[in-house]
Design an enzyme around this catalytic site. Sequence first.
Site, PDB file in Angstrom:
ATOM      1  N   SER A 104      -5.905 -38.944  73.080  1.00 25.51           N
ATOM      2  CA  SER A 104      -5.127 -39.495  74.191  1.00 25.51           C
ATOM      3  C   SER A 104      -5.302 -38.663  75.456  1.00 25.51           C
ATOM      4  CB  SER A 104      -3.639 -39.545  73.816  1.00 25.51           C
ATOM      5  OG  SER A 104      -3.071 -38.248  73.893  1.00 25.51           O
ATOM      6  N   THR A 105      -4.872 -39.234  76.573  1.00 22.72           N
ATOM      7  CA  THR A 105      -4.908 -38.499  77.838  1.00 22.72           C
ATOM      8  C   THR A 105      -4.000 -37.275  77.783  1.00 22.72           C
ATOM      9  OG1 THR A 105      -3.237 -40.073  78.632  1.00 22.72           O
ATOM     10  CG2 THR A 105      -5.507 -40.467  79.297  1.00 22.72           C
ATOM     11  N   ASN A 152      -3.627 -35.415  75.001  1.00 22.65           N
ATOM     12  CA  ASN A 152      -4.142 -34.448  74.024  1.00 22.65           C
ATOM     13  C   ASN A 152      -4.855 -33.268  74.674  1.00 22.65           C
ATOM     14  OD1 ASN A 152      -4.958 -36.899  71.434  1.00 22.65           O
ATOM     15  ND2 ASN A 152      -3.084 -35.719  71.776  1.00 22.65           N
ATOM     16  N   SER A 183       3.796 -43.499  71.804  1.00 19.51           N
ATOM     17  CA  SER A 183       2.993 -42.439  72.422  1.00 19.51           C
ATOM     18  C   SER A 183       1.955 -42.950  73.417  1.00 19.51           C
ATOM     19  CB  SER A 183       2.316 -41.592  71.341  1.00 19.51           C
ATOM     20  OG  SER A 183       3.275 -40.932  70.550  1.00 19.51           O
ATOM     21  N   ASP A 186      -1.994 -40.431  63.068  1.00 14.26           N
ATOM     22  CA  ASP A 186      -1.236 -39.207  63.332  1.00 14.26           C
ATOM     23  C   ASP A 186      -1.096 -38.366  62.057  1.00 14.26           C
ATOM     24  OD1 ASP A 186       0.223 -37.391  64.796  1.00 14.26           O
ATOM     25  OD2 ASP A 186       2.104 -38.502  64.684  1.00 14.26           O
ATOM     26  N   ARG A 237       1.671 -46.724  62.470  1.00 15.94           N
ATOM     27  CA  ARG A 237       1.647 -45.307  62.819  1.00 15.94           C
ATOM     28  C   ARG A 237       1.938 -44.485  61.574  1.00 15.94           C
ATOM     29  NH1 ARG A 237       3.417 -41.828  68.024  1.00 15.94           N
ATOM     30  NH2 ARG A 237       2.839 -39.814  67.148  1.00 15.94           N
ATOM     31  N   GLY A 288      -3.260 -32.565  61.993  1.00 23.42           N
ATOM     32  CA  GLY A 288      -2.924 -31.150  62.097  1.00 23.42           C
ATOM     33  C   GLY A 288      -1.953 -30.707  61.022  1.00 23.42           C
ATOM     34  N   ARG A 289      -0.937 -31.524  60.761  1.00 18.00           N
ATOM     35  CA  ARG A 289       0.042 -31.174  59.728  1.00 18.00           C
ATOM     36  C   ARG A 289      -0.587 -31.191  58.340  1.00 18.00           C
ATOM     37  NH1 ARG A 289       4.545 -35.205  61.810  1.00 18.00           N
ATOM     38  NH2 ARG A 289       2.811 -35.784  63.178  1.00 18.00           N
ATOM     39  N   ARG A 341      -3.399 -29.693  74.327  1.00 17.83           N
ATOM     40  CA  ARG A 341      -3.509 -28.873  73.121  1.00 17.83           C
ATOM     41  C   ARG A 341      -4.341 -27.620  73.389  1.00 17.83           C
ATOM     42  NH1 ARG A 341      -4.146 -33.342  68.192  1.00 17.83           N
ATOM     43  NH2 ARG A 341      -2.234 -34.496  68.708  1.00 17.83           N
TER      44      ARG A 341
END
Length: 249
Positions: free
Chosen positions: A73-74, A76, A204, A28, A196, A31-32, A79
């Site tokens: 993931s299912t 995602n 999640s 994870d 994580r 993006g950040r 987005r």
Amino acid sequence: MFPFLNNNKEEIQLDEKNIPKHIAIIMDGNGRWASKRALPKKAGHKAGAQTLEKISQAAIDLGVQHLTVYAFSTENWKRSEQEIKGIMDLLREYLKNYIEQAKKDNVRVHIIGDISPLDMDIQKRILELEELTKQKTGMNLHIALNYGGRDELLRAIRKISRAVAEGKYQAEEIGEKELEQYLDTANVPDPELLIRTSGEERISNFLLWQIAYSEFCFTEKLWPDFTENDLKQAIYQYQNRERRFGGRK
């Protein structure tokens, strides 16, 4: 010996005899990581893919037998269209490059999740990669693509229901071992350690069945910044916990 520096810059040794056989990672923060650098999200996902290569090699060096990573993931699909396209383009590039690398490496690649919604060219490369590596005897790299723990359980229940309808089982005969054979992770040991990144502390929808007794390690590091030393730190935390599985010692 597996030395590493802890957060106080002290050298510590891992117990070589207590390395988890199976580590799962929720990768994870791509993006950040990109946003902090004023870069497009695709750049973050590319950096995350490079980190996966480094951490996979580190896991191999440590003797980890199974590494399962949450790639898409299912959920995602919610987005933006632009970000999803960027992820899929990167996945194509990763698969193409890894197919060539896999010819040299001793890593068995296994995709978990429902790949049917992915574009046909991606599905074809996934099947090619799995076929190419199925006889490999080194670490097993399980990549979760279009994966969700609830979706996996629903698919497993549908399969085992059909098996009951066909007379392969009586309903009373179905136990944990029977159900596990219909999961995407059939014949794969459950993870002892779940990591994580990015500071989030939730699972999640990842490996809901399999992590029933996994040890959790959460780190503030964004995935592209996660290092071999961070992996060793997580394993060190694991080694210093008492695992009772509901019993007492």
